[in-house]
Design a protein around this motif. Structure first.
Motif, PDB file in Angstrom:
ATOM      1  N   VAL A 123       0.848  -1.191   0.000  1.00 11.36           N
ATOM      2  CA  VAL A 123       0.000   0.000   0.000  1.00 11.36           C
ATOM      3  C   VAL A 123       0.884   1.243   0.000  1.00 11.36           C
ATOM      4  N   VAL A 124       0.850   1.973  -1.106  1.00 12.85           N
ATOM      5  CA  VAL A 124       1.703   3.156  -1.270  1.00 12.85           C
ATOM      6  C   VAL A 124       1.189   4.323  -0.438  1.00 12.85           C
ATOM      7  N   ALA A 125      -0.113   4.506  -0.414  1.00 14.00           N
ATOM      8  CA  ALA A 125      -0.728   5.607   0.333  1.00 14.00           C
ATOM      9  C   ALA A 125      -2.194   5.289   0.545  1.00 14.00           C
ATOM     10  N   ALA A 126      -2.769   5.894   1.591  1.00 14.93           N
ATOM     11  CA  ALA A 126      -4.184   5.694   1.900  1.00 14.93           C
ATOM     12  C   ALA A 126      -4.874   7.042   2.022  1.00 14.93           C
ATOM     13  N   GLY A 127      -6.042   7.149   1.413  1.00 15.80           N
ATOM     14  CA  GLY A 127      -6.872   8.334   1.550  1.00 15.80           C
ATOM     15  C   GLY A 127      -8.155   7.984   2.276  1.00 15.80           C
ATOM     16  N   ILE A 128      -8.456   8.689   3.347  1.00 17.19           N
ATOM     17  CA  ILE A 128      -9.647   8.403   4.153  1.00 17.19           C
ATOM     18  C   ILE A 128     -10.581   9.605   4.070  1.00 17.19           C
ATOM     19  N   LEU A 129     -11.847   9.349   3.740  1.00 21.09           N
ATOM     20  CA  LEU A 129     -12.830  10.404   3.566  1.00 21.09           C
ATOM     21  C   LEU A 129     -13.895  10.283   4.648  1.00 21.09           C
ATOM     22  N   ALA A 286     -12.849  14.367  -5.443  1.00 26.43           N
ATOM     23  CA  ALA A 286     -12.176  13.165  -5.926  1.00 26.43           C
ATOM     24  C   ALA A 286     -10.892  13.469  -6.689  1.00 26.43           C
ATOM     25  N   VAL A 287     -10.907  14.527  -7.497  1.00 28.19           N
ATOM     26  CA  VAL A 287      -9.712  14.865  -8.275  1.00 28.19           C
ATOM     27  C   VAL A 287      -8.567  15.264  -7.355  1.00 28.19           C
ATOM     28  N   ASP A 288      -8.848  16.103  -6.357  1.00 24.71           N
ATOM     29  CA  ASP A 288      -7.813  16.512  -5.399  1.00 24.71           C
ATOM     30  C   ASP A 288      -7.263  15.307  -4.641  1.00 24.71           C
ATOM     31  N   ILE A 289      -8.147  14.396  -4.285  1.00 28.14           N
ATOM     32  CA  ILE A 289      -7.735  13.219  -3.505  1.00 28.14           C
ATOM     33  C   ILE A 289      -6.830  12.316  -4.339  1.00 28.14           C
ATOM     34  N   LEU A 290      -7.245  12.015  -5.551  1.00 30.00           N
ATOM     35  CA  LEU A 290      -6.421  11.172  -6.419  1.00 30.00           C
ATOM     36  C   LEU A 290      -5.085  11.843  -6.735  1.00 30.00           C
TER      37      LEU A 290
END
Length: 302
Positions: A123-129, A286-290
């Protein structure tokens, strides 16, 4: 209602013991992989249209997964949050994916952290919303919707499966009213979520997800409540993967303080405050997160 792009590929993967996990792919078939874990409730198509288009234009491969008991996934009760990681890795291996980023919305957040904890090498990175926080143990915090969930968990542990089947039957009959139901929920939500759900493409995404995944089985949301109310099987401070956390400061379901609490415990984390946004605000970013997760990936490759 506007049309919404169908997944590039959709199917299910055997994960052992006669079980299967449903998936849907969007974007580039050969790009950097991102597993997107839906909220509670939700299913494999709960991925914003902006994310789908951005992925196609920027060589990103997004894979949405059905958790057990929803969509194309067979029902199953995990012993704890951490146990989900084995299933996701089985899916990743079957799809030929080695390294990947992971995103978890709301109830998908704990599972995303669990996978990052179990497989920091992949897992390179995780984004939590707007992710859920623990309710028991040394990492717990009180308040929010999980207070009610923790209270109801003992009953759902026994009766969750039959209740879920009954809800599934109701949803199948109620499909014609799914569109107005989403509109009604939006009108009853705080301003941030109300404005988001008024956007035609967001409403279309939720409707598509409900009719092609969430309406088939409803055991998954109840199973989530049960497992969230237990020890997660790992400590939050043990997650060493870079985590980026987006949370609305008007979140009426998972309080903003829960996001601050989690980020304070994570060794490599950054909190992005979504001012004026409520629980679903991350879907509009979504664009900012990706972009943020791909930037971390590029920095690690440099």
């Amino acid at each position: 209602m506007i049309d919404i792009d169908r997944p590039k590929i959709e199917g299910s993967v055997a994960v052992g013991d006669g079980r299967r996990i449903g998936f849907a792919e969007f974007g580039s078939a050969t790009g950097r992989a991102v597993f997107w874990l839906h909220g509670t409730p939700g299913a494999r198509r709960q991925i914003p249209t902006e994310a789908r288009h951005f992925a196609a234009d920027h060589a990103i491969r997004i894979i949405g997964l059905d958790r057990p008991g929803v969509g194309s996934s067979t029902p199953y009760a995990y012993a704890d949050v951490a146990a989900f990681a084995d299933d996701l890795i089985t899916v990743a291996d079957a799809l030929g994916i080695d390294a990947f980023a992971i995103i978890g919305l709301s109830g998908g957040g704990p599972y995303a952290l669990g996978v990052a904890h179990s497989h920091p090498d992949r897992v390179v990175a995780a984004g939590i919303l707007g992710g859920v926080a623990p309710t028991v143990g040394p990492d717990a915090i009180a308040g929010g919707a999980m207070r009610l969930a923790a209270f109801s968990a003992p009953v759902l542990n026994i009766a969750g499966a039959p209740i879920g089947k009954a809800l599934s039957s109701v949803l199948r009959v109620a499909r014609p009213v799914a569109d107005p139901a989403i509109s009604i929920y939006g009108r009853l939500s705080p301003q941030g979520d109300r404005e988001l759900l008024a956007r035609p493409e967001v409403k279309a995404m939720f409707l598509d997800d409900l009719l092609h995944g969430g309406g088939r089985r409803m055991e998954a949301p109840l199973a989530d409540i049960v497992v969230f109310a237990r020890d997660w099987g790992f400590r939050v401070p043990e997650v060493t993967t870079p985590v980026r956390w987006w949370h609305g400061d008007r979140d009426h379901i998972i309080p903003f303080a829960h996001g601050e609490h989690m980020v304070d415990m994570l060794p490599d984390a950054k909190l992005f405050t979504m001012h004026g946004e409520s629980h679903l605000g991350g879907l509009g970013m979504a664009v900012d997160i990706l972009t943020e997760l791909m930037t971390i990936w590029e920095q690690q490759d440099a």
